[in-house]
Design a protein around this motif. Structure first.
Motif, PDB file in Angstrom:
ATOM      1  N   LEU A   1       8.379  -0.885   3.826  1.00 40.05           N
ATOM      2  CA  LEU A   1       7.057  -1.259   3.324  1.00 40.05           C
ATOM      3  C   LEU A   1       6.399  -0.075   2.634  1.00 40.05           C
ATOM      4  CD1 LEU A   1       4.631  -3.286   3.261  1.00 40.05           C
ATOM      5  CD2 LEU A   1       3.936  -2.346   5.465  1.00 40.05           C
ATOM      6  N   VAL A   2       5.797  -0.351   1.477  1.00 41.06           N
ATOM      7  CA  VAL A   2       4.978   0.639   0.758  1.00 41.06           C
ATOM      8  C   VAL A   2       3.576   0.061   0.616  1.00 41.06           C
ATOM      9  CG1 VAL A   2       4.617   1.917  -1.381  1.00 41.06           C
ATOM     10  CG2 VAL A   2       6.940   1.583  -0.516  1.00 41.06           C
ATOM     11  N   VAL A   3       2.586   0.786   1.118  1.00 44.74           N
ATOM     12  CA  VAL A   3       1.184   0.359   1.008  1.00 44.74           C
ATOM     13  C   VAL A   3       0.458   1.332   0.089  1.00 44.74           C
ATOM     14  CG1 VAL A   3      -0.984   0.003   2.243  1.00 44.74           C
ATOM     15  CG2 VAL A   3       1.169  -0.686   3.296  1.00 44.74           C
ATOM     16  N   VAL A   4      -0.241   0.808  -0.906  1.00 41.20           N
ATOM     17  CA  VAL A   4      -0.978   1.646  -1.856  1.00 41.20           C
ATOM     18  C   VAL A   4      -2.468   1.348  -1.734  1.00 41.20           C
ATOM     19  CG1 VAL A   4      -1.185   2.392  -4.244  1.00 41.20           C
ATOM     20  CG2 VAL A   4       0.989   1.485  -3.428  1.00 41.20           C
TER      21      VAL A   4
ATOM     22  N   ASP B   1      11.152   2.231   8.086  1.00 45.43           N
ATOM     23  CA  ASP B   1      10.147   3.243   7.775  1.00 45.43           C
ATOM     24  C   ASP B   1       9.096   2.665   6.821  1.00 45.43           C
ATOM     25  OD1 ASP B   1      11.605   5.083   9.262  1.00 45.43           O
ATOM     26  OD2 ASP B   1      12.750   5.768   7.531  1.00 45.43           O
ATOM     27  N   CYS B   2       7.927   3.287   6.810  1.00 49.32           N
ATOM     28  CA  CYS B   2       6.831   2.829   5.940  1.00 49.32           C
ATOM     29  C   CYS B   2       6.220   4.016   5.198  1.00 49.32           C
ATOM     30  CB  CYS B   2       5.744   2.137   6.761  1.00 49.32           C
ATOM     31  SG  CYS B   2       6.285   0.631   7.582  1.00 49.32           S
ATOM     32  N   LEU B   3       5.673   3.727   4.023  1.00 47.99           N
ATOM     33  CA  LEU B   3       4.999   4.737   3.198  1.00 47.99           C
ATOM     34  C   LEU B   3       3.591   4.255   2.895  1.00 47.99           C
ATOM     35  CD1 LEU B   3       4.851   7.235   1.349  1.00 47.99           C
ATOM     36  CD2 LEU B   3       6.015   5.896  -0.427  1.00 47.99           C
ATOM     37  N   PHE B   4       2.595   5.075   3.259  1.00 47.86           N
ATOM     38  CA  PHE B   4       1.185   4.751   3.037  1.00 47.86           C
ATOM     39  C   PHE B   4       0.660   5.755   2.013  1.00 47.86           C
ATOM     40  CE2 PHE B   4      -2.836   3.355   5.601  1.00 47.86           C
ATOM     41  CZ  PHE B   4      -3.396   2.901   4.431  1.00 47.86           C
ATOM     42  N   ILE B   5       0.305   5.280   0.809  1.00 45.45           N
ATOM     43  CA  ILE B   5      -0.126   6.158  -0.285  1.00 45.45           C
ATOM     44  C   ILE B   5      -1.649   6.142  -0.383  1.00 45.45           C
ATOM     45  CG2 ILE B   5       0.084   6.657  -2.745  1.00 45.45           C
ATOM     46  CD1 ILE B   5       2.711   5.120  -2.759  1.00 45.45           C
TER      47      ILE B   5
END
Length: 1007
Positions: free
Chosen positions: A394-397, A318-322
């Motif tokens: 993955l976390v993208v900020v 899973d991925c998180l796009f902030i």
């Protein structure tokens, strides 16, 4: 993942096709004759499309031994390889049966002259296949396949010549006496050497396809090269998948389908050089953390999206796009929903009141969570609590430099610190403006840094002093170099109205090109737009006249018949203003019209620069101020970065209008190095670090002060402690925070053998799970407790009051006469409820009459009740314009109040879920959250839940028969765009994709 479970699609591109029906024979495999096929039995997993195929590939299931499977392009017939295999198998079976039945004696092999000769198994196979191939001429075959045919024939001829004109069967000639040793020789020949089957020879020959010499046309040769490349890619994919690596194709480790989708959905054919360099960095390949910094409009987001797709598709994580704003989250959800449908992953929105905690765990697909800063923090907390943080790959900020932006920066720091501490396998990617102290952020995130000054369109910066334009040049001592005088004739009257020559500057570019004018205040935006219209020629009115009329009609529909008088005047000229005073629907309509070229100029505040991307040929800064504060360099760079539209303009221009008194400060603004970014955990009396410590104890990440100190060693605050912790050391700050949390009743400190154990109380758990500000947690608890004693259920007023945000109260100054008028319209029960919370009718009446109030009343409570009345009117009327007029408030403020109340209602709901005594609120607040989120008639709410559908659009869809998200999911975008007035096809495709994504959420979930 095993290679045997993979599925390869190979398409043979060939211009000359034959009828499949006429070539079907008894050798055609069962699957080609309509029987059960492998595709009905084999589970579908990954499918790698041919890299350069220009149509739908024929699909086969492969295994680790037979790469080509049923590759069938030789004669454009049913699988030739399957025919060969079936023929070999049948002949072997026939030979075995014959041997078992006859049990021949070796001497019987020498037959009489009249005996009938029966060829051996090998001869039957060779000759039968040659006969089958001989039915068709070879001219149409590709060179490598013709080479195979010629090779087989040549081998047969050579064998016949060696045997004196005999066939390849050793004992076919039975004339003459036998020679000595015949029987022994026959025994030897009875066990022939292992020979390669025709199918194996064909496969080997096909691998040499590209290298085979051919005297054919260039087109045919190119097509043959395509096949060779397809096969090569397929083999490489099989090898890499077998090795359990993450490379699934040639597009930065992704299948070519992703590249095709980029072109189909975004129009992107190729990447910029810096993007390719960034994606191929060693740290990216090794999944190390990365911060990359580029100017605005440099294409940063595309790199992040490719990395997200690689994580979802290749690593199955899973991925998180902030993202910083709700509007950006909604825009990104709409933009990526189509990718999710095509590539089989979920796109989930976490903004405002949307988002489930913990997120739904999906059985068959992975999720991309697109979240605002606050929602991302709650999401990470819920993943840690349910031991699922490792699922987050993955976390993208976006806008990582917002770490230095007050309380929101503190939330970003808390989120990333928890991810770093709890999951070593989660990669963090940060997109940032250029910063002066990027090394601090690198140390905090343990990240590499990539910086580039690339811009797709060259930016030229200018300043205007009086009637002269100067170019910004940092090499010059004065920082400004003379460029040109302003060439525009002003009358004396015009000079008074427009002393800053804004009309001259904008008319140099509009209407041919677009222009943005940034103004210091909202009121100034409206005034400047109106002023420019007065001096524009009538030809502006005739440009795209019909589309402007449609825009005005849509604005009127969004306001239920009301249109802002300023917009009514400016839109016919192609101008509009854009600031927070507009409703969200008005902003969306204005943004779309500007993007489509219907509007050529927007006057706006600085918030537009930080939000949705709306570039322009020329950007004008009306003043170097935002309200009364001088611009920061980061704000200035963000504004001027909007100049220049990639693919449209060759150059972008920015012009800063200066007064003589601001000249020296402006030099610093345009020429100074970038600002630094500092931790905000200590911001506002340490609210950030208090919240962090509370959640760490509540999540059982830390249970002692020593563990707290260890965790804080991985924060940006720790990296910058020498600067940030001057009066007290970081350790002293931690001890003080623990003591304060204990005093508030949010944690307990219990002694044990190893020292002290920190535990969260029920109130503390409710506070961090509801994301409630620590300042208001005890007040909220008291209000809810008091509310239970006499909860008014025959009206929404009591519940609405309880979820009216505390932080909005200070922004409201009640109009007491309006307050009294609305108060008298309340029912007796509602008035009694108001008195119970501390706002009696007598108090409101005295304030409306201008009399002094003897009885002390808490003004914070009175203001909060006033806002509750605004919200109650909205729920009853659902007409934001009339409510704003009724309460003498701007419609933008009313819109903000509504969205803030919706978000706070969601927080209160989570707060009450953790406290047993508040069980009645769960059902009540769930429905209220939904009503506040959309504030429309009940039948429109399901449509409003689809990303990209606002109230006016929902009404259009409902009236056209699209009454549920399911109806939209099953709609044809082309038909939808024709049915709904002024709905572009691209918008229709995004709406349908979003609706389909919603429908996929339920069946795929496994709690």
């Amino acid at each position: 993942m095993f290679a045997g479970n993979q599925e390869i699609s190979v398409k043979r591109v060939y211009s000359r096709k034959r009828s499949r029906d006429v070539l079907k024979t008894h050798l055609t495999p069962a699957r080609k004759r309509g029987e059960v096929t492998c595709s009905q039995q084999c589970p579908q997993t990954w499918r790698l499309n041919s890299i350069m195929a220009d149509g739908q590939a024929v699909e086969f299931y492969s295994d680790s031994e037979d790469l080509f499977g049923d590759y069938d392009s030789l004669l454009q017939d049913s699988s030739l390889l399957a025919k060969l295999d079936d023929a070999e198998h049948n002949e072997r079976q026939r030979d075995v049966r014959r041997s078992a039945a006859d049990q021949p004696d070796f001497t019987a092999l020498r037959t009489s002259k009249d005996a009938v000769w029966k060829p051996s198994r090998e001869d039957v196979l060779t000759d039968s296949i040659l006969d089958a191939l001989g039915d068709e001429p070879f001219e149409d075959l590709p060179p490598s396949q013709r080479q195979f045919q010629e090779q087989v024939c040549e081998n047969v001829k050579r064998s016949r010549l060696q045997d004196g004109g005999k066939t390849s069967t050793p004992l076919r000639n039975t004339d003459g006496p036998s020679e000595p040793g015949t029987e022994r020789n026959l025994e030897d020949k009875r066990q022939p050497k292992a020979r390669r089957s025709v199918a194996d020879q064909l496969k080997r020959t096909m691998l040499c396809n590209a290298a085979a010499p051919a005297n054919v046309s260039r087109t045919v040769a190119l097509k043959e090269a395509v096949v060779s490349e397809e096969i090569s890619v397929a083999m490489q994919a099989m090898e890499t998948v077998s090795a359990e690596t993450t490379d699934l194709g040639p597009f930065f480790g992704l299948p070519t389908k992703v590249k095709d989708l980029m072109y189909k959905l975004r129009g992107i054919e190729s990447l910029y050089d810096w993007q390719e360099t960034c994606l191929n960095l060693d740290c990216v390949q090794q999944r190390k953390n990365l911060i990359y910094s580029l100017p605005t409009s440099g294409g940063k987001t595309l790199v992040a999206e490719i990395l997200i797709l690689r994580e979802l598709l290749c690593r199955k994580k899973d991925c998180l796009f902030i993202l910083p704003y709700i509007s950006l989250v909604q825009e990104k959800v709409r933009g990526l929903a189509s990718f999710g449908l095509e590539l089989d992953f979920m796109v989930e929105e976490y903004a405002g009141s949307k988002g489930k905690f913990p997120p739904v765990k999906r059985r068959n697909s992975r999720s991309l969570y697109i979240a605002t800063i606050e929602k991302a923090h709650s999401l990470v907390n819920s993943l840690i609590e349910t031991s699922r943080i490792e699922d987050l790959g993955l976390v993208v900020v976006d806008e990582l430099h917002m770490l230095g932006d007050g309380s929101r920066g503190a939330v970003i720091e808390m989120t990333l610190s928890k991810v770093l501490y709890m999951s070593k396998a989660t990669q963090i990617i940060g997109m940032s403006a250029t910063l002066g102290n990027i090394e601090d952020l690198q140390t905090f995130l343990r990240a590499e840094n990539y910086t580039n000054d690339f811009r797709p369109v060259q930016l030229k910066e200018y300043v205007k002093l009086q009637d002269t334009i100067y170019e910004v040049d940092q090499k010059e001592e004065e920082c400004f170099r003379f460029s040109r005088p302003l060439n525009f004739k002003y009358s004396s009257a015009m000079q008074k109205i427009d002393p800053d020559h804004i009309i001259a500057l904008v008319t140099e570019v509009i209407p041919t090109h677009s222009c943005l004018v940034f103004c210091p205040t909202k009121k100034n935006c409206e005034n400047v737009a109106g002023m420019i219209c007065k001096y524009l020629k009538e030809e502006f009115l005739r440009l795209r006249e019909a589309e402007k009329a449609v825009l005005l009609r849509e604005l009127r529909d969004s306001g239920n018949g009301s249109v802002c008088p300023v917009l009514r005047k400016t839109v016919p000229y192609g101008l509009a203003y854009h600031h927070s005073g507009l409703t969200s629907e008005e902003r969306k309509l204005v943004e779309e019209a500007y993007s489509n070229g219907v509007l050529c100029l927007l006057t706006c505040t600085s918030t537009l620069a930080a939000g949705i991307n709306l570039p322009a040929r020329r950007v004008i800064l009306r003043s170097p101020y935002v309200a009364t504060d001088f611009l920061k360099r980061s704000q200035y760079k963000q504004m001027v970065g909007r100049a220049g539209r990639a693919g449209i303009d060759t150059v972008g221009e920015s012009i800063l209008i200066l007064q003589d008194k601001d000249r020296d400060m402006a030099k610093t603004l345009v020429c100074a190095p970038m600002e630094n970014c500092f931790s905000n955990l200590m911001h506002d009396d340490g609210k950030g670090i208090l919240s962090l410590i509370l959640s760490l104890i509540g999540l059982n990440i830390t249970t002692s002060e020593d563990q707290l100190r260890e965790f804080l060693g991985g924060t940006l605050l720790y990296v910058q402690q020498k600067r940030m912790c001057v009066e007290k050391s970081l350790w002293e700050v931690v001890q003080q925070c623990v003591h304060l949390l204990k005093e508030k009743g949010l944690i307990t400190v219990a002694p044990d053998a190893n020292g002290q154990t920190l535990q969260v109380t029920k109130l503390g758990k409710a506070t961090y799970k509801g994301s409630v500000d620590l300042t208001y947690s005890d007040v909220l608890y008291k209000d809810l407790s008091k509310g239970l004693e006499g909860l008014l259920l025959n009206s929404c007023l009591h519940l609405v009051y309880l979820v009216t945000p505390y932080d909005m109260v200070s922004q409201c100054k009640p109009d007491w006469m309006t307050f009294f008028r609305q108060f008298t319209l309340l029912s007796a029960a509602e008035q009694k409820m108001s008195a119970a919370v501390g706002v009696p009718e007598s108090f409101v009446a005295r304030k409306a009459a201008g009399q002094t109030v003897k009885k002390s009343v808490n003004m914070e409570v009175a203001r909060r009740m006033y806002l509750a009345l605004v919200l109650l009117s909205l729920l009853k009327e659902t007409n934001l314009w009339s409510v704003a007029d009724k309460f003498q408030l701007s419609r933008g403020f009313v819109q903000t109040l509504l969205s803030s109340s919706s978000a706070f209602c969601s927080c209160v709901l989570h707060f009450t879920e953790e406290l047993e005594e508040f069980w009645p609120f769960k059902a009540l607040l769930t429905e209220l959250t939904r009503r506040l989120s959309y504030c429309v008639k009940a039948e429109l709410i399901p449509l409003m839940e689809v990303a990209g559908v606002m109230e006016a659009r929902a009404k259009q869809l409902y009236n056209a028969g699209y009454k549920t998200p399911t109806h939209l999911a099953n709609a044809d975008p082309a038909v939808l765009s024709k049915t709904i007035e002024n709905l572009y096809k691209k918008q229709a495709e995004q709406i349908v994709a979003s609706a389909k994504m919603m429908s996929l959420c339920v069946p795929d979930a496994c709690e």
